[in-house]
Design a protein around this motif. Structure first.
Motif, PDB file in Angstrom:
ATOM      1  N   VAL A 196     -51.490  47.196 -81.306  1.00  0.00           N
ATOM      2  CA  VAL A 196     -50.344  47.084 -82.223  1.00  0.00           C
ATOM      3  C   VAL A 196     -49.823  45.654 -82.379  1.00  0.00           C
ATOM      4  O   VAL A 196     -48.855  45.443 -83.108  1.00  0.00           O
ATOM      5  N   HIS A 197     -50.478  44.687 -81.719  1.00  0.00           N
ATOM      6  CA  HIS A 197     -49.966  43.322 -81.842  1.00  0.00           C
ATOM      7  C   HIS A 197     -51.031  42.297 -81.472  1.00  0.00           C
ATOM      8  O   HIS A 197     -51.435  42.196 -80.314  1.00  0.00           O
ATOM      9  N   CYS A 198     -51.494  41.543 -82.457  1.00  0.00           N
ATOM     10  CA  CYS A 198     -52.417  40.441 -82.153  1.00  0.00           C
ATOM     11  C   CYS A 198     -52.393  39.418 -83.283  1.00  0.00           C
ATOM     12  O   CYS A 198     -51.742  39.619 -84.307  1.00  0.00           O
ATOM     13  N   HIS A 199     -53.095  38.318 -83.044  1.00  0.00           N
ATOM     14  CA  HIS A 199     -53.089  37.193 -83.990  1.00  0.00           C
ATOM     15  C   HIS A 199     -54.526  36.798 -84.314  1.00  0.00           C
ATOM     16  O   HIS A 199     -55.014  35.760 -83.855  1.00  0.00           O
ATOM     17  N   LEU A 200     -55.193  37.619 -85.109  1.00  0.00           N
ATOM     18  CA  LEU A 200     -56.600  37.331 -85.419  1.00  0.00           C
ATOM     19  C   LEU A 200     -56.750  36.191 -86.426  1.00  0.00           C
ATOM     20  O   LEU A 200     -57.865  35.720 -86.658  1.00  0.00           O
TER      21      LEU A 200
ATOM     22  N   THR B  20     -52.818  43.635 -77.624  1.00  0.00           N
ATOM     23  CA  THR B  20     -53.526  42.570 -76.890  1.00  0.00           C
ATOM     24  C   THR B  20     -52.823  41.214 -76.978  1.00  0.00           C
ATOM     25  O   THR B  20     -52.992  40.383 -76.096  1.00  0.00           O
ATOM     26  N   ASP B  21     -52.069  40.971 -78.070  1.00  0.00           N
ATOM     27  CA  ASP B  21     -51.530  39.628 -78.321  1.00  0.00           C
ATOM     28  C   ASP B  21     -52.663  38.591 -78.389  1.00  0.00           C
ATOM     29  O   ASP B  21     -52.452  37.424 -78.116  1.00  0.00           O
ATOM     30  N   SER B  22     -53.854  39.044 -78.750  1.00  0.00           N
ATOM     31  CA  SER B  22     -54.997  38.124 -78.870  1.00  0.00           C
ATOM     32  C   SER B  22     -54.615  36.929 -79.738  1.00  0.00           C
ATOM     33  O   SER B  22     -53.928  37.122 -80.738  1.00  0.00           O
TER      34      SER B  22
ATOM     35  N   ASN C 177     -41.039  47.048 -78.107  1.00  0.00           N
ATOM     36  CA  ASN C 177     -40.906  45.815 -77.328  1.00  0.00           C
ATOM     37  C   ASN C 177     -42.298  45.352 -76.935  1.00  0.00           C
ATOM     38  O   ASN C 177     -42.976  45.976 -76.134  1.00  0.00           O
ATOM     39  N   HIS C 178     -42.693  44.232 -77.526  1.00  0.00           N
ATOM     40  CA  HIS C 178     -44.033  43.711 -77.291  1.00  0.00           C
ATOM     41  C   HIS C 178     -44.007  42.845 -76.038  1.00  0.00           C
ATOM     42  O   HIS C 178     -43.081  42.055 -75.858  1.00  0.00           O
ATOM     43  N   CYS C 179     -44.987  43.055 -75.154  1.00  0.00           N
ATOM     44  CA  CYS C 179     -45.143  42.203 -73.973  1.00  0.00           C
ATOM     45  C   CYS C 179     -43.811  42.031 -73.232  1.00  0.00           C
ATOM     46  O   CYS C 179     -43.399  40.923 -72.949  1.00  0.00           O
TER      47      CYS C 179
ATOM     48  N   GLY D 229     -42.487  42.213 -87.662  1.00  0.00           N
ATOM     49  CA  GLY D 229     -42.594  41.621 -86.332  1.00  0.00           C
ATOM     50  C   GLY D 229     -43.788  40.680 -86.268  1.00  0.00           C
ATOM     51  O   GLY D 229     -44.712  40.809 -87.081  1.00  0.00           O
ATOM     52  N   GLU D 230     -43.776  39.616 -85.421  1.00  0.00           N
ATOM     53  CA  GLU D 230     -42.826  39.658 -84.364  1.00  0.00           C
ATOM     54  C   GLU D 230     -41.550  38.924 -84.708  1.00  0.00           C
ATOM     55  O   GLU D 230     -41.571  37.883 -85.365  1.00  0.00           O
ATOM     56  N   VAL D 231     -40.459  39.520 -84.251  1.00  0.00           N
ATOM     57  CA  VAL D 231     -39.126  38.961 -84.444  1.00  0.00           C
ATOM     58  C   VAL D 231     -38.366  39.127 -83.127  1.00  0.00           C
ATOM     59  O   VAL D 231     -38.796  39.885 -82.271  1.00  0.00           O
TER      60      VAL D 231
HETATM   61 ZN   LIG Z   1     -47.652  37.569 -80.532  1.00  0.00          ZN
END
Ligand SMILES: [Zn+2]
Length: 267
Positions: free
Chosen positions: A6-10, A218-220, A170-172, A106-108
């Motif tokens: 649900v959260h990464c930066h490809l 993953t927040d990759s 809530n991410h990470c 998000g992310e915010v």
């Molecule tokens: Zn991130």
């Protein structure tokens, strides 16, 4: 198994040479949804372009990173940079125009790791409240970044979202037990990155929070479970396996519940 990130930066520059292989490994591992997170107006446009590569797999989460909102610049982030403070109203107009293409906002949030609490609390809090009110207006889930600002973020979220009108993820999340419990009682979700295999704070979080309120991310390319190797969406399986171990369930059972949570929150 159906897995979700649900959260990464490809769109990070570290993926510019091997993105197709990264996506292929994710598909092979069973990853069915990947949310790409934007951080500023330049990155948000890029995210909307990226998701066209595979619209069934890739979804857009457009964001306004608290540091970018202030107009501060981090060195060598690897993501597109936006010069100067972000005009929130202008960005809200852009989000609204693309409302149908956006899975989440998000992310915010707030960040007192990269910006000083003394100098920026007021501005960050004001920006965050405006973003929450906008998400309420367009009825989209919120993906929260709260580095060194966990208590402040949860407090503001509790004031602005009174009756669970929109899901909060809530991410990470790196807050302590008390603030984890507070957020869980508010009905918030927590997305668990693969470095849970070594990070005891995420292990504690998973022990405390019901599986119905967990998601995987993953927040990759960051937060890799493997030293010296960049993170990638296929590694959400590591999060699933560790959650299964902690909860005393099979990885299939965990994956099934997390998929259901995903559909409930973002479906
Ligand atoms: Zn991130």
């Amino acid at each position: 198994m159906n897995l979700v990130d649900v959260h990464c930066h490809l769109n990070h520059e570290l993926f510019k040479d091997d993105l197709d292989a990264v996506l292929q490994r994710a598909r092979q591992e069973g990853v069915k949804r990947i949310l790409l997170s934007g951080v500023n107006p330049v990155a948000n446009k890029e995210v909307l372009e990226f998701v066209k590569k595979d619209p069934a797999l890739l979804k857009a989460s457009l964001g306004i990173y608290p540091i970018d909102a202030l107009g501060l610049q981090l060195d060598a982030v690897g993501l597109p940079h936006h010069p100067g403070p972000i005009d929130l109203d202008k960005e809200f107009t852009f989000f609204e125009k693309n409302r149908q293409k956006i899975t989440a906002i998000g992310e915010v949030g707030m960040d007192f790791h990269w910006a000083s609490r003394e100098e920026t609390y007021e501005q960050q809090a004001e920006n965050f409240r405006r973003i929450i009110r906008f998400a309420l207006k367009i009825q989209k889930p919120l993906v929260i970044h709260s580095r060194k600002a966990e208590e402040e973020c949860i407090q503001i979220l509790s004031e602005e979202i009174k009756n669970r009108e929109i899901p909060v993820i809530n991410h990470c999340f790196s807050g302590g037990k008390a603030v984890i419990s507070k957020a869980a009682a508010l009905g918030h979700y927590f997305s668990i990155p693969p470095n849970i295999v070594k990070a005891s704070n995420f292990q504690t979080l998973v022990k405390l929070v019901d599986l119905n309120q967990l998601l995987t991310e993953t927040d990759s390319p960051w937060l890799s479970p493997i030293k010296g190797q960049k993170n990638e969406p296929a590694f959400v399986l590591k999060s699933v396996e560790k959650i299964a171990e902690i909860k005393g369930l099979t990885r299939e059972e965990v994956a099934r519940q997390i998929w259901q949570n995903y559909e409930k929150v973002f479906g």
